[in-house]
Structure formats: structure tokens, C-alpha cells
Scaffold this active site. Structure first.
Site, PDB file in Angstrom:
ATOM      1  N   HIS A 167      -8.871   6.245  -1.403  1.00  0.00           N
ATOM      2  CA  HIS A 167      -7.934   6.535  -0.369  1.00  0.00           C
ATOM      3  C   HIS A 167      -8.172   7.871   0.228  1.00  0.00           C
ATOM      4  O   HIS A 167      -7.468   8.873  -0.022  1.00  0.00           O
ATOM      5  CB  HIS A 167      -6.510   6.759  -1.002  1.00  0.00           C
ATOM      6  CG  HIS A 167      -6.229   5.347  -1.666  1.00  0.00           C
ATOM      7  ND1 HIS A 167      -5.380   5.302  -2.849  1.00  0.00           N
ATOM      8  CD2 HIS A 167      -6.225   4.138  -1.226  1.00  0.00           C
ATOM      9  CE1 HIS A 167      -5.243   3.913  -3.046  1.00  0.00           C
ATOM     10  NE2 HIS A 167      -5.618   3.376  -2.441  1.00  0.00           N
ATOM     11  N   GLY A 213     -10.727  -0.851   6.364  1.00  0.00           N
ATOM     12  CA  GLY A 213     -10.341  -0.800   4.872  1.00  0.00           C
ATOM     13  C   GLY A 213      -9.465  -2.331   4.486  1.00  0.00           C
ATOM     14  O   GLY A 213      -9.319  -2.580   3.242  1.00  0.00           O
ATOM     15  N   ASN A 258      -0.005   3.905  -1.867  1.00  0.00           N
ATOM     16  CA  ASN A 258      -1.451   3.711  -1.098  1.00  0.00           C
ATOM     17  C   ASN A 258      -1.287   3.913   0.209  1.00  0.00           C
ATOM     18  O   ASN A 258      -0.035   3.616   0.697  1.00  0.00           O
ATOM     19  CB  ASN A 258      -1.513   2.043  -1.300  1.00  0.00           C
ATOM     20  CG  ASN A 258      -1.387   1.770  -2.784  1.00  0.00           C
ATOM     21  OD1 ASN A 258      -0.243   1.891  -3.359  1.00  0.00           O
ATOM     22  ND2 ASN A 258      -2.536   1.412  -3.564  1.00  0.00           N
ATOM     23  N   GLU A 307      -0.745   1.649 -10.805  1.00  0.00           N
ATOM     24  CA  GLU A 307      -0.567   0.191 -10.488  1.00  0.00           C
ATOM     25  C   GLU A 307      -1.648  -0.568 -11.238  1.00  0.00           C
ATOM     26  O   GLU A 307      -2.855  -0.096 -11.308  1.00  0.00           O
ATOM     27  CB  GLU A 307      -0.914   0.069  -8.818  1.00  0.00           C
ATOM     28  CG  GLU A 307      -0.014   0.644  -8.125  1.00  0.00           C
ATOM     29  CD  GLU A 307      -0.522   0.916  -6.528  1.00  0.00           C
ATOM     30  OE1 GLU A 307      -1.562   0.762  -6.349  1.00  0.00           O
ATOM     31  OE2 GLU A 307       0.423   1.388  -5.785  1.00  0.00           O
ATOM     32  N   GLY A 318      -5.408   2.296  11.680  1.00  0.00           N
ATOM     33  CA  GLY A 318      -5.178   3.214  13.174  1.00  0.00           C
ATOM     34  C   GLY A 318      -5.867   2.334  14.272  1.00  0.00           C
ATOM     35  O   GLY A 318      -5.078   2.253  15.264  1.00  0.00           O
TER      36      GLY A 318
END
Ligand SMILES: Cc1cc2nc3c(=O)[nH]c(=O)nc-3n(C[C@H](O)[C@H](O)[C@H](O)COP(=O)(O)OP(=O)(O)OC[C@H]3O[C@@H](n4cnc5c(N)ncnc54)[C@H](O)[C@@H]3O)c2cc1C
Length: 516
Positions: free
Chosen positions: A455, A131, A494, A376, A47
Site C-alpha cells: 500500500h 493494482g 486498505n 486481516e 485513480g
């Protein structure tokens, strides 16, 4: 008055003040201990990186305050520590490592941090790039159908699909693993995973990964340090294969000439100041975490991008201490884990489970009769030969929450791991593995592990704390642009791509551009 006009007036007033005290450049102007700048962005993950680039390109003087340090990829391939020899660079201000085996390390401003909560451990990145320094680089767009199981209709999926997801992809440059790399020994687990899914009649495919596969080819050829192929992911990839944000969005923001990144600045409080401005207080620390000085910044526009836990903590503290009095009671609520659950499957032959990263393949089981689910395949350093590890993701309900603890002056995190919805997601993943096991003669090596998440999402969500463009209700110049906006799930994917795409959308609105 429009934000553009207000910004121009603020700029003119500030330049006049700066000129009167002989300071020529706005963002370098220091008024005593306090620096004045038009916009501040707290945090440099997805962000924050998007917001900063768009602010910089619009000519808005911006400072990014980031608690972690910068990580420059070296020619020697030794920027980050490795799973085999972890040191302080692996972990954020901790005397021991926080994933896999707990190994004593020097206390240092390393890349991976964890928030230990009640019912969940939430991992997150720390450093310039947030991240993206520690992530698997999976860049995954949800389907429209699942998207609207989480997000309100006020967000137009078609617009995201047409404008914002492609815009983010054009900068992160994700792509699927090329066949010639998939066929190498390093990616044996990924190949077996695809084959096993095929035998079980499940849909499996390659994921888009934000890495430079040419560099991974160089790792294979012995021209770069073996890093991605050796399964190193969470402490950073030393070869430079990862397209982390410091190497795209953030460097582009700096190149605009209007954005300055201040690493090792830990924001401790935000407050409304003088009617229509914000004062941000932070600790300037050294790489060992020692506080060197306290600093403050005053800005006209404040963008919160410290991640779900960081942003929510700043807002809850501001509410508890009365520095942002008009925040509503929804702050800290609607938090979730994205349905993360780790599994390990024993197969009948070699798998090279510690090699071949980042996560390159996925099984998509959206019509699972219990609940939609994906899983995954991931490299894991601590599992024995013959095992394949993978991470399941589902639609988590935002049943978690954060509260402010006045005695520790930080947030407490709560997650009802045994809720009906979480049990349903567990059953959906178990059912998927039953199909895989029946078709392949494999077995689950351990119970599914839902005790941690990579997450964390929510805490200042769209429709509850913010409007659909991230503006905090009650504050016309305060914005949330990170994973805090999202109510607990990015719909079986994700989250980074959706966080970045929503941030692009928020910034278009802020800059008066719309594609509706
Ligand atoms: C191990 C791991 C693997 C992952 N793999 C994937 C993946 O493959 N694909 C995917 O989509 N997602 C992945 N994720 C999740 C992804 O990293 C996050 O969803 C994403 O980074 C969140 O973006 P954000 O902008 O909300 O915040 P972040 O990227 O977390 O950025 C927040 C930034 O704010 C800084 N900050 C926090 N508090 C303060 C403060 N008080 N003062 C100053 N700075 C502060 C932090 O240091 C950080 O740099 C993974 C996460 C982890 C931990």
C-alpha cells in the site's frame, strides 16, 4: 476562463486542424510522430480508471497510457500463472518472481511489480486495471474519526460518505463472504480467525470484497477453475471472480466512445508545452519489454494516475530535468506504507492456510491502548498447515520520501522503519496478538514483518503538492488522481476505495459538479 469553455475552444481548434488535414476523429488524429488529444490519463489503476470514466462520460476525448498489458479472462481458466507454477505472467520484467520463493521465470510484462527501497519493499500492480489485478479486493471505508487523523478538514468526510464512497461501491460491487461459502473447508482459516477474535473479546467481522461470489460458488462446484478458493490472489484470479477495474470502470469508459486505452506504453517524461498544454513521451514496448518505438502525445488536460511511485517518479523527473519548472519542493515527500505488517500465528490444529481467498475477515481494534490497528486474515501459499497469516494496518506517519537519482534516472525510496511511530504501530499489533494468543493458546510463528508494503501512498499529496481536488500547484491543467495524493495512510483500511472515492471527488470538481 472556465475549464469547460477552454475545453470547448481546444476541441474546436483541434477539430479545425484535424479537418484541414483530412482527419475526422479527434483522438485518432496523428500529427507526425505526435498525437494530439484533449486529455491524457497516465495509468489505469483506481485513480486512472475513475478519471477516464468520468472524462469519457463528459464527452472528452481521452487516451489512457498504461505500461502493462491487457488481461482477458479465458474460458479455459489459464489467463494468469499460479503460485505453484509461476512464469513471466506473474511479474513485471524480472528474471525471477518477487514474492514468496524466488523462482526463475521468463522476463515478461507480468502483473506484479516491486520497488525495492531503503527500509521497505513496495509492491504494486502493472497492467490494464493496475493494482486491481493483483489485489485482495478488500473494499474498506475508514471511520470519520480515524480519517481526520490523516486527512485535512478541507475534505468533507460526510460528503465522501454520502456521495463518493457509495458511488465507487456501486461500480466495484463489493460484498461480504456469504455464510455458505465461509462454511466450506476452503475458508477454514477465516472461520478460525473470527472464532479466535471472539474468544479474545476483539471485534471481528466480514470485509466487503470486490468479487463475484457466484463465480466462487462455481469454483467450489467444479464448474470453474479453482482459483480464489485455492488462495490465488497476487498473480490474478483465473476464474474471473475478481471485479478488477478492466471489467467495470475501464470497460464503461471505453463504452462511452471517447476513451481509448493504449497498453504497453511506458511514459518516460511529461513536460509543459506551448504555454498551456503538455507533451507526454513514452516507449511503446512489446510483451517482453523491448522498446519498439518512442511516441509522444500532446494534450490540454493531463491526469497523473501511475500510482504513488509511478506518479511521483514522473513528477520528480520533470522537476530534475526542468520540464515542469513550477513544481514545488514537496514533490516526493510525505510518503508512507499504510502501516502494513504481516504476521503468522501457530494454532493447535489444521487451518488450510493456503486456501480461501481473497482476504475475507478483519479484526478491528480501534481502541487498542497503544494505537488503532486492524488485521486481516490472508491466504498464503508458503506457510505450513496449522498457521494463520494476516496483514496488520495502522496509521503510518508519512515519514518516507522519494528522491530522483540522476544516474539511474529513477527514484530512490526511503522509509524509516524504526521510527517512533513505526515502533508504536508494531507494539500495537504485538499487543493485539498477545490478547489473541492468551485467549486461544496460540503463538506468533515469526517476528512481525514490516519489511514490505502493498500500500504505497503519497509523494504528491493534497495540501503539499496538489490542492484538495488534485490540481497540481502552479499548473491549472495538471492533476494527480491516484494514491500519491494520500499522506501515507488511509487510516487503518486498505486504500483502493478511498483512492477511488477521492478521484471521483476530484473529477466532479474538474467537471464543475459539486455536492458541498
Ligand atoms: C498484492 C497487493 C494486494 C493488495 N490488496 C489490496 C486490497 O485488498 N484492497 C485495497 O484497497 N488495496 C489493495 N492493494 C493496494 C491497491 O492495489 C493500491 O492501493 C491501488 O491499486 C493504488 O491505486 P492507484 O490508482 O494509486 O495506482 P495503481 O492501481 O497502482 O495504478 C497505477 C497504474 O499505472 C501504471 N503505470 C505506472 N507507471 C507508469 C508509466 N510510467 N507509464 C504508464 N503507466 C504506468 C501501472 O502499471 C498501473 O497500472 C493491494 C496491492 C497489492 C500490490
Amino acid at each position: 476562463m472556465s475549464p469547460t469553455l477552454k475545453r470547448r475552444q481546444f476541441l474546436q481548434a483541434s477539430l479545425a486542424t484535424a479537418a484541414s488535414i483530412g482527419v475526422s476523429k479527434l483522438h485518432a488524429s496523428a500529427f507526425g510522430r505526435e498525437e494530439h488529444v484533449e486529455a491524457v490519463v497516465i495509468g489505469s489503476g483506481f485513480g486512472g480508471a475513475v478519471a477516464s470514466l468520468r472524462l469519457g462520460q463528459a464527452g472528452i476525448e481521452t487516451i489512457i497510457l498504461e505500461r502493462g498489458r491487457r488481461w482477458q479472462i479465458t474460458d479455459a481458466g489459464d489467463t494468469f500463472s499460479t503460485y505453484q507454477e509461476p512464469d513471466g505472467r506473474s511479474t513485471w520484467l524480472s528474471p525471477s518472481t518477487i514474492v514468496f520463493d524466488q523462482v526463475p521465470i521468463d522476463t515478461y510484462t507480468g502483473v506484479l511489480d516491486v520497488k525495492v527501497g531503503n527500509g521497505i519493499k513496495a509492491y504494486r500492480g502493472a497492467g490494464v486495471g493496475g493494482g486491481s489485478l493483483v489485489y485482495n479486493a478488500v473494499t474498506y471505508q475508514p471511520t470519520q474519526e480515524l480519517f481526520y487523523k490523516v486527512f485535512p478538514r478541507t475534505i468533507n468526510y460526510k460528503e465522501l460518505d454520502r456521495v463518493y464512497y457509495p458511488r465507487v461501491r456501486s461500480i466495484l460491487k463489493p460484498s461480504p463472504i456469504p455464510d455458505e461459502i465461509l462454511q466450506t473447508d476452503y475458508y477454514l482459516s477465516s472461520r478460525i480467525f473470527l472464532e479466535q477474535a471472539n474468544k479474545a473479546g476483539l471485534k471481528a467481522r466480514k470485509l466487503d470484497i470486490a468479487v463475484n461470489w457466484n463465480i466462487i460458488c462455481q469454483e467450489i462446484a467444479g464448474e470453474k477453475v479453482p482459483s480464489a478458493i485455492a488462495g490465488q490472489v497476487y498473480y490474478g484470479i483465473n476464474s474471473g471472480a475478481k471485479n478488477s477495474l478492466d471489467r467495470n470502470y475501464l470497460s464503461m469508459a471505453e463504452a462511452s466512445g471517447h476513451v481509448e486505452i493504449r497498453p504497453l506504453h511506458v511514459v518516460t517524461s511529461i513536460e509543459e508545452f506551448d504555454g498551456n498544454r503538455f507533451r507526454i513521451t513514452c516507449n511503446k514496448i512489446n510483451e517482453q519489454g523491448t522498446v519498439l518505438a518512442q511516441k509522444s502525445f500532446v494534450c490540454h488536460y493531463l491526469f497523473l494516475a501511475a500510482g504513488s511511485i509511478g506518479t511521483t517518479e514522473l513528477l520528480l523527473r520533470a522537476k530534475a530535468t526542468g520540464t515542469l519548472k513550477r513544481l514545488n519542493n514537496q514533490v516526493g515527500k510525505l510518503w508512507g506504507t499504510n502501516g502494513d505488517g504481516v504476521s503468522a500465528v501457530i494454532t493447535n490444529g489444521p487451518t488450510h492456510p493456503a486456501q480461501g481467498g481473497p482476504a475475507a475477515t478483519v479484526i478491528e481494534y480501534f481502541d487498542n491502548p497503544i494505537a488503532p490497528i486492524v488485521t486481516e486474515q490472508l491466504p498464503f501459499p508458503i506457510v505450513p498447515e496449522g498457521v494463520i497469516t494476516s496483514l496488520g494496518q495502522a496509521i503510518a506517519k508519512p515519514e518516507g520520501y522519494l528522491t530522483y537519482n540522476t544516474s539511474t534516472q529513477s527514484v530512490d525510496l526511503f522509509w524509516p522503519s524504526n521510527s517512533v511511530n513505526n515502533q508504536k504501530n508494531t507494539q500495537a499489533l504485538l499487543y493485539t496478538y498477545q490478547l489473541l494468543n492468551q485467549a486461544n493458546g496460540t503463538t506468533l510463528a515469526q517476528p512481525l514483518d514490516f519489511s514490505s508494503t502493498a500500500h504505497p501512498l503519497g509523494g504528491a499529496t493534497i495540501g503539499a503538492v496538489c490542492n484538495t481536488y488534485g490540481q497540481v500547484q502552479g499548473y491549472s491543467h495538471l492533476y494527480v488522481v491516484d494514491g500519491s495524493l494520500i499522506p501515507g495512510s488511509t487510516a487503518c483500511t486498505n486504500p483502493s476505495l478511498t483512492i477511488a472515492a477521492l478521484a471521483e471527488r476530484c473529477m466532479d470538481r474538474f467537471l464543475n459538479r459539486s455536492h458541498d
